[in-house]
Design a protein around this motif. Structure first.
Motif, mmCIF file in Angstrom:
data_model
loop_
_atom_site.group_PDB
_atom_site.id
_atom_site.type_symbol
_atom_site.label_atom_id
_atom_site.label_comp_id
_atom_site.label_asym_id
_atom_site.label_seq_id
_atom_site.Cartn_x
_atom_site.Cartn_y
_atom_site.Cartn_z
ATOM 1 N N GLN A 24 -16.888 -4.358 30.920
ATOM 2 C CA GLN A 24 -15.812 -5.336 30.724
ATOM 3 C C GLN A 24 -15.824 -5.968 29.336
ATOM 4 O OE1 GLN A 24 -14.155 -7.661 34.088
ATOM 5 N NE2 GLN A 24 -16.112 -7.179 35.030
ATOM 6 N N ARG A 25 -16.734 -5.541 28.483
ATOM 7 C CA ARG A 25 -16.625 -6.013 27.091
ATOM 8 C C ARG A 25 -15.289 -5.505 26.540
ATOM 9 N NH1 ARG A 25 -20.928 -8.285 24.305
ATOM 10 N NH2 ARG A 25 -19.818 -7.743 22.402
ATOM 11 N N GLY A 26 -14.551 -6.429 25.939
ATOM 12 C CA GLY A 26 -13.199 -6.081 25.487
ATOM 13 C C GLY A 26 -13.166 -4.923 24.512
ATOM 14 N N GLU A 27 -14.251 -4.755 23.755
ATOM 15 C CA GLU A 27 -14.261 -3.667 22.761
ATOM 16 C C GLU A 27 -14.291 -2.306 23.446
ATOM 17 O OE1 GLU A 27 -16.422 -6.141 23.087
ATOM 18 O OE2 GLU A 27 -17.088 -6.951 21.158
ATOM 19 N N PHE A 28 -14.789 -2.252 24.674
ATOM 20 C CA PHE A 28 -14.730 -1.010 25.459
ATOM 21 C C PHE A 28 -13.449 -0.975 26.299
ATOM 22 C CE2 PHE A 28 -19.636 -1.075 25.598
ATOM 23 C CZ PHE A 28 -19.753 -0.117 24.606
ATOM 24 N N LEU A 29 -13.233 -2.075 27.017
ATOM 25 C CA LEU A 29 -12.135 -2.130 27.992
ATOM 26 C C LEU A 29 -10.775 -1.934 27.339
ATOM 27 C CD1 LEU A 29 -11.723 -2.942 31.110
ATOM 28 C CD2 LEU A 29 -11.025 -5.164 30.198
ATOM 29 N N THR A 30 -10.572 -2.550 26.180
ATOM 30 C CA THR A 30 -9.226 -2.559 25.583
ATOM 31 C C THR A 30 -9.108 -1.641 24.368
ATOM 32 O OG1 THR A 30 -9.514 -4.427 24.046
ATOM 33 C CG2 THR A 30 -9.052 -4.970 26.352
ATOM 34 N N ALA A 31 -10.013 -0.677 24.261
ATOM 35 C CA ALA A 31 -9.905 0.312 23.186
ATOM 36 C C ALA A 31 -8.995 1.455 23.622
ATOM 37 C CB ALA A 31 -11.287 0.854 22.842
#
Lengths: 450, 517
Positions: free
Chosen positions: A89-96
């Motif tokens: 759920q880290r945004g750098e993974f989730l929203t890439a």
């Protein structure tokens, strides 16, 4: 609306800059009569209202974690360490996005490279791709790949292949050149089921597809099958729906598989009512250019620093269009991330230990079920799944037990209503199953079959 | 020097550019931490989980024990957290800034959606539990279906496709099944030149020959050429609308009529549905099948390359051929799941094990409920307004490929870079140094050096203005001959340009121990 940052003043300024006074001037290409139709749907809801609405629906479902739970047949309830869900759920993974700009996507690319390595190690194959939709679609892709590799068309599916997988292969190949020959399931006789596949191989066969352990839970020695398949220049495709088994069982690679497909859900991913999951796909080095799906490879940057990129994309639809090896345009990346984080936490040591706990728990389950009068356990061999014959319709029994808060397994008739095995029940026991769960199941089953 | 809002002077942030004449002993550069592979950090004896030791016992696996080394390296829990945290910092995501990737719709991913998908009643239920124990899940699928059908004005929907390309497969298979049901062996599918690569790949997958239809000078399908190509060998026409040039096909009804007059079906690629939610219904335009990308239009996270979800809506003419499984009303008001074909069914079959991407259905419905019909319409209007604002603010310094108004994205080509020595790729890499993810580049194929910019509805005017400032700055710098900004860009990213040729020529697709290599 909380997700829309523009204010009315912003909108007015922007319209002025564009040189319009009404928003619908931007929609002038839409046929006038069809613009702004009446839409009969609810209006805006606050975060609290949405939570309330969806929680109400969720509460109508019986969650696996809340009851004694023995349902498997292609999706398994394992313990997922808390770290996994926090990290994905880290945004750098989730929203890439898909890492098409590798200079700012090394996080994704490195974990994909690590995932490919772990999958190849687990299946004991040379190379694995970055992931597919799920195990069933990966199986269909394997059949089509075998046709490209062998230039033959006849694929033989073993009776022990999950019936949903069989249906997906048949559906997906119905308009291609493939000819699919599916053997009937023989859940009570693993040897006969395997022999039927061996007997079905001929010189026109492109591949045989066999699941191990089978959908009924039997563990197969595939080496004799590999030998016959290879003698006929056919590929051996092995499907693995429970990857935790590979911590204990001889690998498909060691048994002679040419392509291995799998459902990776068991590692890192929750049940999610069937999706999203993560399809695994691995093969030998010499077939890499016929593989479907994305591949990540190692390279260097302009300074000579190690880095990773998507590679061999001349197989893929965005370059090859109608000549691509597949139309797939995803690698279920976030599910592969969950898989790879869980796998990293486990390591070989943890995976082997986890597999043993699963197996031991299932041995306990087998002993307990064998003690119930009227119930026959059909498995001589198994990993964490068993098939039993009940003295009555298994679907009725399962529904009866569910009413009492025990989820007892999957009736074979649910998997394949036309196979004539309505009295069979498939049960799985993972590390989540406790002695109390087994006691509750035995007591409920004993009552139900009387 | 510039002034921040408190009036204090701030200098440009330094730290990315190489200013020191030495390297650190660790290989790290402050917050830019170098991170090895798991296999270089861990080993097969390390584990980050506590699992009961069963000791040795007799196995029941038919004597097929795994004796060879597996080789999977483990890390302790703290090291695992650190490994993935460090990797994450090498990525760019929507959470970090403007992500104007055309036709990919990188809008904000609300965290409420994540929370809802993790409710045990959705996240912790098995696809083969008794139907009586998952009535809420079926209810959610029904509710989502209702939203999708109502927004499109279409009478049926198949939820199970796992992603957009899988949805295309679903639609084209239904089309082929419909033709076959009436004994019609058509062999051709028409796709415009501007189509996404999955369209022709899907058509080929279903045994069709693909014929390309040229575009007009205004960026739309050449309707005359389409009509010319339509005959009784054409099974379907696949058109993206709004199209990949960011334009609405203004002659869409004429196109639909021509397709139907030829006995073919109209497949609409719904990748760009975000522009028209609540504004126009594809069912009113004559569409027979259209897939959604829940991960674009309805904000389910792209996740670095999936998972997606690609439900398909169908017209009356196709709905009888939709795939299994689907939810239907049972007796006594309960919901049932139809998983297998029965006598007389004309479904084309099953596309995936189980029932599709439930986790994505929850997220998408959470997004829809949050907006409501009014909010979805506003979101589409904001997306279109923002794209046109960018278009208006950039077209004097960049070369717009087609005349506006555009829909949710604006297409530029590389004409403005002519004779500058700067390519579309260089320009994209320079955007990375500006702190932005580049736009979609070299797609669609119909213009030279394409740059497709999609801001989505998620950007404030402040963000848009900052982005415009960078884009104008770069365009003017290129024209002024400041090639240094471009030729080796990015300078400030975690990596310089990567050697893709080397990767393809000598594929290294997994880690191997140095002694095994």
């Amino acid at each position: 609306m909380r997700y829309l940052p523009l204010t009315d003043d912003d909108r007015a300024e922007m319209r002025a800059k564009i040189g319009i006074s009404q928003i619908d001037e931007l929609f002038k290409d839409v046929p006038k009569a069809d613009l702004n139709p009446a839409i009969d749907l609810p209006r805006y809801k606050s975060e609290m209202e949405v939570e309330r609405h969806l929680s109400k629906l969720a509460n109508k479902n019986m969650a696996a974690g809340s009851v004694p739970f023995f349902v498997g047949a292609g999706a398994y309830k394992h313990h997922v360490p808390s770290t996994v869900d926090h990290m994905i759920q880290r945004g750098e993974f989730l929203t890439a996005y898909t890492p098409y700009q590798p200079e700012i996507a090394q996080g994704t690319l490195q974990y994909v490279f690590e995932f490919q390595t772990q999958v190849a190690q687990l299946l004991a194959m040379d190379v694995a791709n970055a992931g597919m939709y799920d195990g069933s679609t990966a199986t269909a892709e394997a059949v089509m790949m075998a046709r490209r590799v062998t230039r033959k068309k006849r694929a033989v599916l073993a009776g022990g292949l999950h019936p949903h997988y069989r249906a997906v292969v048949e559906t997906t190949t119905q308009f291609t050149d493939d000819i699919v020959v599916a053997q009937p399931p023989q859940p009570a006789d693993a040897k006969a089921e395997l022999q039927a596949v061996i007997d079905a191989i001929d010189d026109t066969t492109s591949c045989v597809v066999v699941q191990n352990p089978t959908v009924a839970g039997h563990v197969l020695d595939l080496r004799p099958l590999a030998e016959v398949a290879h003698a006929h220049k056919a590929l051996l495709v092995v499907a693995v729906t429970e990857v935790v088994s590979l911590g204990l069982m001889m690998s498909p690679g060691e048994m002679g598989a040419d392509i291995v497909v799998g459902e990776g859900q068991s590692i890192g991913n929750g049940l999610n009512y069937g999706g999203p999951y993560i399809g695994l796909f691995a093969t030998n080095k010499k077939y890499v250019r016929q593989m479907p799906g994305r591949l990540c490879g190692e390279t260097v940057d302009a300074d000579g620093t190690r880095g990773f990129v998507l590679t061999l994309s001349t197989r893929e639809q965005h370059i090859r269009r109608e000549k691509a090896t597949s139309n797939i345009c995803t690698n279920s990346s976030l599910c592969s991330l969950a898989f790879t984080i869980h796998m990293t936490l486990l390591g070989e040591k943890g995976l082997r230990a986890l597999a043993k706990v699963n197996h031991k728990t299932t041995q306990t389950l087998k002993a307990a079920l064998s003690g119930i009068a009227g119930i026959d356990v059909l498995n001589d061999s198994f990993f964490n799944e068993l098939t039993v014959r009940l003295p009555k319709d298994a679907a009725d029994v399962v529904e009866e037990l569910a009413k009492g808060g025990v989820l007892a397994g999957v009736p074979f008739s649910r998997l394949d209503p036309n196979a004539g095995h309505d009295d069979l029940l498939v049960l799985a026991a993972t590390e989540m199953v406790t002695d109390e769960d087994i006691a509750a199941l035995v007591s409920a089953l004993t009552e139900a079959v009387q | 020097m510039s002034m921040n809002s408190q009036g204090r002077p701030t200098a440009a942030i330094s730290g990315g550019a190489e200013t020191a004449s030495f390297e650190s002993f660790s290989g790290h550069r402050g917050l830019r931490l170098a991170e090895p592979l798991i296999f270089e950090l861990g080993n097969s004896e390390t584990t980050g989980v506590d699992i009961a030791d069963t000791g040795d016992f007799d196995l029941s696996i038919g004597g097929l024990e795994r004796t060879e080394e597996i080789g999977c390296a483990g890390l302790s829990e703290p090291d695992t957290v650190r490994h993935y945290t460090r990797l994450s910092r090498l990525n760019y995501g929507i959470d970090m800034g403007v992500f104007p990737l055309g036709s990919c719709t990188m809008k904000h991913n609300p965290r409420l959606n994540e929370k809802m998908a993790r409710l045990p009643g959705f996240g912790d239920i098995h696809p083969l539990q008794p139907i009586a124990t998952v009535q809420g899940a079926l209810g959610l699928m029904e509710e989502l279906s209702n939203w999708l059908m109502t927004l499109t004005g279409m009478p049926a929907v198949a939820l199970s496709p796992k992603a957009g390309a899988h949805g295309e497969l679903c639609g084209v298979m239904a089309i082929r099944a419909a033709h076959e049901a009436r004994g019609d062996a058509r062999q051709i599918i028409l796709c415009p030149e501007s189509a996404h690569g999955t369209n022709p790949a899907t058509a080929a997958f279903c045994g069709y020959k693909v014929k390309s239809i040229p575009g007009q000078a205004n960026g739309r399908v050449d309707v005359a050429a389409l009509k010319e190509a339509l005959d009784d060998t054409v099974a379907a026409v696949m058109i993206t609308n709004p199209n990949t040039c960011g334009l609405f096909e203004n002659e869409v009804k004429d196109i639909a009529d021509a397709i139907h007059a030829a006995g073919a079906f109209f497949y609409c690629d719904g990748a760009n549905f975000t522009a028209i939610m609540g504004k126009v219904r594809p069912g009113d335009l004559g569409v027979d099948a259209m897939h959604f990308n829940l991960h674009k239009t309805f904000s389910t996270p792209h996740g670095g390359g999936g998972p997606g979800s690609g439900p398909v809506v169908f017209s009356d003419a196709l709905k009888a051929h939709a795939p299994l499984p689907y939810v239907e009303e049972g007796k006594d008001g309960s919901l049932e799941m139809r998983e297998w074909a029965e006598e007389g069914d004309t479904t084309f079959g099953r596309l995936t094990a189980f029932h599709g991407q439930m986790g994505m259905y929850v997220r998408a419905l959470s997004y829809m409920l949050s907006h409501g019909s009014d909010g979805l319409k506003q979101a589409s209007e904001d997306a279109v307004l923002s794209a046109n604002y960018l278009y208006a603010c950039l077209k004097d310094v960049m070369s717009a490929s087609f005349e506006g108004p555009v829909m949710h994205e604006a297409l530029f080509d590389d004409a403005f870079l002519k004779d500058t020595g700067v390519t579309t790729l260089d320009f994209a890499k320079a955007m990375i140094d500006e702190g932005y993810h580049p736009m979609t580049m070299y797609f669609p194929l119909v213009v030279h050096g394409a740059m497709l910019v999609e801001p989505t509805e998620s950007e404030s005017k402040y963000n848009l203005d900052q982005f415009i400032r960078s884009m104008r700055g770069l365009a003017l710098a290129a024209k002024a001959g400041e090639t240094e900004r471009f030729e080796n860009a990015p300078y400030f990213a975690p990596r310089k340009r990567l050697d893709e040729t080397l990767a393809a020529r000598n594929p290294i697709l997994r880690f191997t121990k140095p002694d095994e290599a």
